[in-house]
Design a protein around this motif. Sequence first.
Motif, PDB file in Angstrom:
ATOM      1  N   HIS A   1      62.115  53.746  88.186  1.00  0.00           N
ATOM      2  CA  HIS A   1      62.719  52.473  88.576  1.00  0.00           C
ATOM      3  C   HIS A   1      63.932  52.780  89.437  1.00  0.00           C
TER       4      HIS A   1
ATOM      5  N   VAL B   1      67.641  51.590  91.087  1.00  0.00           N
ATOM      6  CA  VAL B   1      68.793  50.726  90.801  1.00  0.00           C
ATOM      7  C   VAL B   1      69.814  50.884  91.924  1.00  0.00           C
ATOM      8  N   ASP B   2      70.313  49.768  92.412  1.00  0.00           N
ATOM      9  CA  ASP B   2      71.345  49.768  93.447  1.00  0.00           C
ATOM     10  C   ASP B   2      72.543  50.569  92.940  1.00  0.00           C
ATOM     11  N   GLU B   3      72.953  51.547  93.724  1.00  0.00           N
ATOM     12  CA  GLU B   3      74.049  52.410  93.275  1.00  0.00           C
ATOM     13  C   GLU B   3      75.315  52.244  94.107  1.00  0.00           C
TER      14      GLU B   3
ATOM     15  N   GLN C   1      73.736  52.745  82.904  1.00  0.00           N
ATOM     16  CA  GLN C   1      74.322  51.601  82.213  1.00  0.00           C
ATOM     17  C   GLN C   1      73.970  50.303  82.945  1.00  0.00           C
ATOM     18  N   SER C   2      73.989  50.336  84.258  1.00  0.00           N
ATOM     19  CA  SER C   2      73.620  49.181  85.065  1.00  0.00           C
ATOM     20  C   SER C   2      72.180  48.753  84.769  1.00  0.00           C
ATOM     21  N   TYR C   3      71.288  49.745  84.686  1.00  0.00           N
ATOM     22  CA  TYR C   3      69.890  49.447  84.354  1.00  0.00           C
ATOM     23  C   TYR C   3      69.777  48.824  82.965  1.00  0.00           C
TER      24      TYR C   3
ATOM     25  N   TYR D   1      71.993  47.118  81.297  1.00  0.00           N
ATOM     26  CA  TYR D   1      72.506  45.751  81.311  1.00  0.00           C
ATOM     27  C   TYR D   1      71.502  44.778  81.906  1.00  0.00           C
ATOM     28  N   SER D   2      70.739  45.252  82.898  1.00  0.00           N
ATOM     29  CA  SER D   2      69.820  44.367  83.611  1.00  0.00           C
ATOM     30  C   SER D   2      68.544  44.053  82.844  1.00  0.00           C
ATOM     31  N   LYS D   3      68.204  44.862  81.869  1.00  0.00           N
ATOM     32  CA  LYS D   3      66.929  44.622  81.166  1.00  0.00           C
ATOM     33  C   LYS D   3      67.075  43.804  79.910  1.00  0.00           C
TER      34      LYS D   3
END
Length: 136
Positions: free
Chosen positions: A89, A91-93, A130-132, A134-136
């Motif tokens: 997957h 994720v915008d970094e 962590q961003s991933y 939070y998004s799920k």
Amino acid sequence: MKRILALDFGTKRTGIAVTDELQIIASGLTTVNTKELIPFLKDYFEKEQVALVVVGEPKQMNNEASESEAAIQGFIKKFTIAFPEMPMHRVDERFTSKMAFQTMIDSGLSKKQRKNKALVDEISATIILQSYLYSK
């Protein structure tokens, strides 16, 4: 449950972060010389159960791919050949390196410690993961 692994891919070195087995907490794992990344991942996947690999997607402010995306696409092709069953997957970094540097300042690291680019890459991978989560 299986872990989720995140990569902050770079042409020289790649930061790696991983979740706990409950997929709740993202933690920095290490930084690896990018030339040794596929062998490192093979070894890691043999030792740990991983459900998904999250790879940072560098974008410019206008939402176009950054210059480093071409190198990442090359890695993704190699990854897909080496691990055809492993889901990936993106994720915008954007801003992860700046956020990692600020995290280092906030946690009280010395100037010398903040110059450690490998540590910045590892923290960036943790932020991507962590961003991933939070998004799920």
